[in-house]
Design a protein around this motif. Structure first.
Motif, PDB file in Angstrom:
ATOM      1  N   ALA A  85      12.651  -8.076  -4.047  1.00 56.49           N
ATOM      2  CA  ALA A  85      13.286  -6.791  -4.363  1.00 56.49           C
ATOM      3  C   ALA A  85      12.276  -5.786  -4.909  1.00 56.49           C
ATOM      4  O   ALA A  85      12.523  -4.572  -4.868  1.00 56.49           O
ATOM      5  CB  ALA A  85      14.410  -7.012  -5.374  1.00 56.49           C
ATOM      6  N   SER A  86      11.151  -6.272  -5.398  1.00 50.26           N
ATOM      7  CA  SER A  86      10.144  -5.376  -5.970  1.00 50.26           C
ATOM      8  C   SER A  86       9.379  -4.586  -4.919  1.00 50.26           C
ATOM      9  O   SER A  86       8.725  -3.586  -5.243  1.00 50.26           O
ATOM     10  CB  SER A  86       9.152  -6.176  -6.818  1.00 50.26           C
ATOM     11  N   LEU A  87       9.439  -5.028  -3.663  1.00 49.23           N
ATOM     12  CA  LEU A  87       8.713  -4.331  -2.609  1.00 49.23           C
ATOM     13  C   LEU A  87       9.556  -3.178  -2.057  1.00 49.23           C
ATOM     14  O   LEU A  87      10.753  -3.344  -1.796  1.00 49.23           O
ATOM     15  CB  LEU A  87       8.349  -5.294  -1.476  1.00 49.23           C
ATOM     16  N   PRO A  88       8.940  -2.005  -1.822  1.00 48.15           N
ATOM     17  CA  PRO A  88       9.689  -0.833  -1.352  1.00 48.15           C
ATOM     18  C   PRO A  88       9.913  -0.839   0.159  1.00 48.15           C
ATOM     19  O   PRO A  88       9.404   0.002   0.896  1.00 48.15           O
ATOM     20  CB  PRO A  88       8.786   0.325  -1.769  1.00 48.15           C
ATOM     21  N   VAL A  89      10.705  -1.819   0.623  1.00 47.13           N
ATOM     22  CA  VAL A  89      10.985  -1.947   2.052  1.00 47.13           C
ATOM     23  C   VAL A  89      12.486  -1.834   2.277  1.00 47.13           C
ATOM     24  O   VAL A  89      13.277  -2.481   1.590  1.00 47.13           O
ATOM     25  CB  VAL A  89      10.499  -3.294   2.622  1.00 47.13           C
ATOM     26  N   THR A  90      12.862  -1.019   3.262  1.00 46.91           N
ATOM     27  CA  THR A  90      14.261  -0.917   3.679  1.00 46.91           C
ATOM     28  C   THR A  90      14.370  -1.427   5.099  1.00 46.91           C
ATOM     29  O   THR A  90      13.739  -0.885   6.015  1.00 46.91           O
ATOM     30  CB  THR A  90      14.753   0.542   3.628  1.00 46.91           C
ATOM     31  N   PHE A  91      15.160  -2.492   5.301  1.00 47.08           N
ATOM     32  CA  PHE A  91      15.360  -3.065   6.636  1.00 47.08           C
ATOM     33  C   PHE A  91      16.650  -2.518   7.222  1.00 47.08           C
ATOM     34  O   PHE A  91      17.690  -2.491   6.558  1.00 47.08           O
ATOM     35  CB  PHE A  91      15.426  -4.595   6.556  1.00 47.08           C
ATOM     36  N   THR A  92      16.575  -2.106   8.497  1.00 48.64           N
ATOM     37  CA  THR A  92      17.722  -1.509   9.166  1.00 48.64           C
ATOM     38  C   THR A  92      17.837  -2.048  10.583  1.00 48.64           C
ATOM     39  O   THR A  92      16.826  -2.198  11.275  1.00 48.64           O
ATOM     40  CB  THR A  92      17.587   0.027   9.240  1.00 48.64           C
ATOM     41  N   VAL A  93      19.071  -2.340  10.995  1.00 56.71           N
ATOM     42  CA  VAL A  93      19.318  -2.725  12.387  1.00 56.71           C
ATOM     43  C   VAL A  93      19.507  -1.446  13.187  1.00 56.71           C
ATOM     44  O   VAL A  93      20.490  -0.723  13.000  1.00 56.71           O
ATOM     45  CB  VAL A  93      20.559  -3.631  12.508  1.00 56.71           C
ATOM     46  N   THR A  94      18.543  -1.145  14.031  1.00 56.69           N
ATOM     47  CA  THR A  94      18.549   0.105  14.791  1.00 56.69           C
ATOM     48  C   THR A  94      17.937  -0.121  16.162  1.00 56.69           C
ATOM     49  O   THR A  94      16.925  -0.821  16.289  1.00 56.69           O
ATOM     50  CB  THR A  94      17.730   1.196  14.061  1.00 56.69           C
ATOM     51  N   ASP A  95      18.540   0.482  17.167  1.00 56.42           N
ATOM     52  CA  ASP A  95      17.946   0.517  18.496  1.00 56.42           C
ATOM     53  C   ASP A  95      17.107   1.785  18.577  1.00 56.42           C
ATOM     54  O   ASP A  95      17.635   2.886  18.699  1.00 56.42           O
ATOM     55  CB  ASP A  95      19.042   0.518  19.564  1.00 56.42           C
ATOM     56  N   ALA A  96      15.783   1.626  18.478  1.00 52.01           N
ATOM     57  CA  ALA A  96      14.903   2.790  18.428  1.00 52.01           C
ATOM     58  C   ALA A  96      14.974   3.624  19.697  1.00 52.01           C
ATOM     59  O   ALA A  96      14.655   4.813  19.684  1.00 52.01           O
ATOM     60  CB  ALA A  96      13.464   2.348  18.178  1.00 52.01           C
ATOM     61  N   ARG A  98       0.818  -1.216   0.000  1.00 56.07           N
ATOM     62  CA  ARG A  98       0.000   0.000   0.000  1.00 56.07           C
ATOM     63  C   ARG A  98       0.851   1.266   0.000  1.00 56.07           C
ATOM     64  O   ARG A  98       0.346   2.343  -0.319  1.00 56.07           O
ATOM     65  CB  ARG A  98      -0.884   0.044   1.246  1.00 56.07           C
ATOM     66  N   ALA A  99       2.108   1.147   0.402  1.00 59.56           N
ATOM     67  CA  ALA A  99       2.936   2.326   0.665  1.00 59.56           C
ATOM     68  C   ALA A  99       3.941   2.589  -0.449  1.00 59.56           C
ATOM     69  O   ALA A  99       4.350   1.669  -1.174  1.00 59.56           O
ATOM     70  CB  ALA A  99       3.673   2.154   1.985  1.00 59.56           C
ATOM     71  N   ALA A 100       4.347   3.844  -0.549  1.00 61.02           N
ATOM     72  CA  ALA A 100       5.431   4.187  -1.470  1.00 61.02           C
ATOM     73  C   ALA A 100       6.766   3.723  -0.908  1.00 61.02           C
ATOM     74  O   ALA A 100       7.669   3.343  -1.663  1.00 61.02           O
ATOM     75  CB  ALA A 100       5.451   5.694  -1.721  1.00 61.02           C
ATOM     76  N   ALA A 101       6.909   3.732   0.418  1.00 55.18           N
ATOM     77  CA  ALA A 101       8.159   3.302   1.054  1.00 55.18           C
ATOM     78  C   ALA A 101       7.892   2.890   2.487  1.00 55.18           C
ATOM     79  O   ALA A 101       7.126   3.550   3.195  1.00 55.18           O
ATOM     80  CB  ALA A 101       9.198   4.423   1.016  1.00 55.18           C
ATOM     81  N   VAL A 102       8.525   1.801   2.920  1.00 55.34           N
ATOM     82  CA  VAL A 102       8.411   1.327   4.296  1.00 55.34           C
ATOM     83  C   VAL A 102       9.812   1.209   4.874  1.00 55.34           C
ATOM     84  O   VAL A 102      10.693   0.558   4.288  1.00 55.34           O
ATOM     85  CB  VAL A 102       7.708  -0.045   4.379  1.00 55.34           C
ATOM     86  N   THR A 103      10.022   1.840   6.009  1.00 52.71           N
ATOM     87  CA  THR A 103      11.259   1.680   6.760  1.00 52.71           C
ATOM     88  C   THR A 103      10.983   0.713   7.901  1.00 52.71           C
ATOM     89  O   THR A 103      10.103   0.956   8.725  1.00 52.71           O
ATOM     90  CB  THR A 103      11.738   3.029   7.331  1.00 52.71           C
ATOM     91  N   ALA A 104      11.712  -0.400   7.928  1.00 52.54           N
ATOM     92  CA  ALA A 104      11.492  -1.438   8.935  1.00 52.54           C
ATOM     93  C   ALA A 104      12.746  -1.571   9.781  1.00 52.54           C
ATOM     94  O   ALA A 104      13.828  -1.857   9.252  1.00 52.54           O
ATOM     95  CB  ALA A 104      11.158  -2.770   8.255  1.00 52.54           C
ATOM     96  N   VAL A 105      12.614  -1.363  11.085  1.00 45.78           N
ATOM     97  CA  VAL A 105      13.797  -1.383  11.948  1.00 45.78           C
ATOM     98  C   VAL A 105      13.626  -2.411  13.060  1.00 45.78           C
ATOM     99  O   VAL A 105      12.531  -2.628  13.574  1.00 45.78           O
ATOM    100  CB  VAL A 105      14.083   0.011  12.552  1.00 45.78           C
ATOM    101  N   ASP A 106      14.732  -3.040  13.399  1.00 44.09           N
ATOM    102  CA  ASP A 106      14.755  -4.009  14.487  1.00 44.09           C
ATOM    103  C   ASP A 106      16.156  -3.998  15.074  1.00 44.09           C
ATOM    104  O   ASP A 106      17.137  -3.742  14.361  1.00 44.09           O
ATOM    105  CB  ASP A 106      14.395  -5.410  13.976  1.00 44.09           C
TER     106      ASP A 106
END
Length: 218
Positions: free
Chosen positions: A82-93, A59-67
């Motif tokens: 790769a077609s899905l607009p998701v960026t996964f990042t290792v982050t301590d929120a 549904r989204a233009a871009a998703v930032t996913a953090v864990d």
């Protein structure tokens, strides 16, 4: 206060190990119903194996996913086309909150690992005007009502495990390797603190030892 004797609890643990299922994924479709049909930017805090992030990416233009867990984040990247607009990042929120603004912020079974009021304030600050925040969280049972509400979840949990696995024992799915801890806030504590930071938020106790919080920024 104990609902069940230790022998019964151990039997349930063995059953759940044989017929595992994801209590949090149970709420993903409900979360999507709280969100607009289309939105630009979304943030998923505590993204785990990325199931919710992938659903939102449709549904989204871009998703930032953090864990904070590198292992589960690597698995999430491998599972995501790769077609899905998701960026996964290792982050301590708790230490470094991803800069917004975001039209949607989701947080599933993660906020009890973070400083509650400060995290809600971060959500408020990084949510775009008109944006939607959805939290599925865990609370600590304290009152007789809390324990009574947990009773229907016991047989329902076993039934869901049996149905999800089609009656066949299954290996556990990929899980986090980072340390976890139980919730230390009661539902009443959560409601009280939320009212201070997010006036108008809707909170509700849910099945499978969860609660939900929905807030839309004016």
């Amino acid at each position: 206060m104990k609902i069940l004797p230790p022998r019964v609890l151990r039997a349930l643990e063995r059953f759940n190990a044989a017929y595992p299922w994801d209590h949090n994924a149970h709420y993903h479709r409900w979360i999507l119903r709280q969100l607009p049909r289309r939105f630009d930017c979304a943030l998923d805090i505590g993204s785990g194996s990325g199931d919710l992030a992938r659903l939102m990416a449709r549904r989204a233009a871009a998703v930032t996913a953090v864990d904070s867990d590198p292992g589960i984040t690597t698995q999430a990247q491998k599972l995501t086309p790769a077609s899905l607009p998701v960026t996964f990042t290792v982050t301590d929120a708790a230490a470094e909150f991803p800069n917004g603004p975001y039209d949607v912020i989701t947080c599933v079974a993660t906020i009890h690992h973070l400083p509650f009021a400060q995290t809600l304030a971060s959500f408020r600050r990084h949510l775009a005007p008109g944006g939607t925040l959805v939290i599925v969280g865990l609370s600590r049972a304290q009152t007789p009502v809390d324990y009574l509400l947990g009773i229907p979840a016991i047989p329902a949990n076993a039934a869901m495990g049996w149905l999800k696995n089609k009656g066949r024992p299954s290996p556990r799915p990929v899980s986090m390797t980072a340390p976890t801890r139980p919730a230390d806030m009661t539902f009443d504590d959560i409601v009280r603190e939320t009212r201070k930071v997010l006036p108008g938020a809707r909170l509700r106790r849910r099945l499978f030892w969860r609660y939900t919080l929905v807030w839309r920024r004016p």
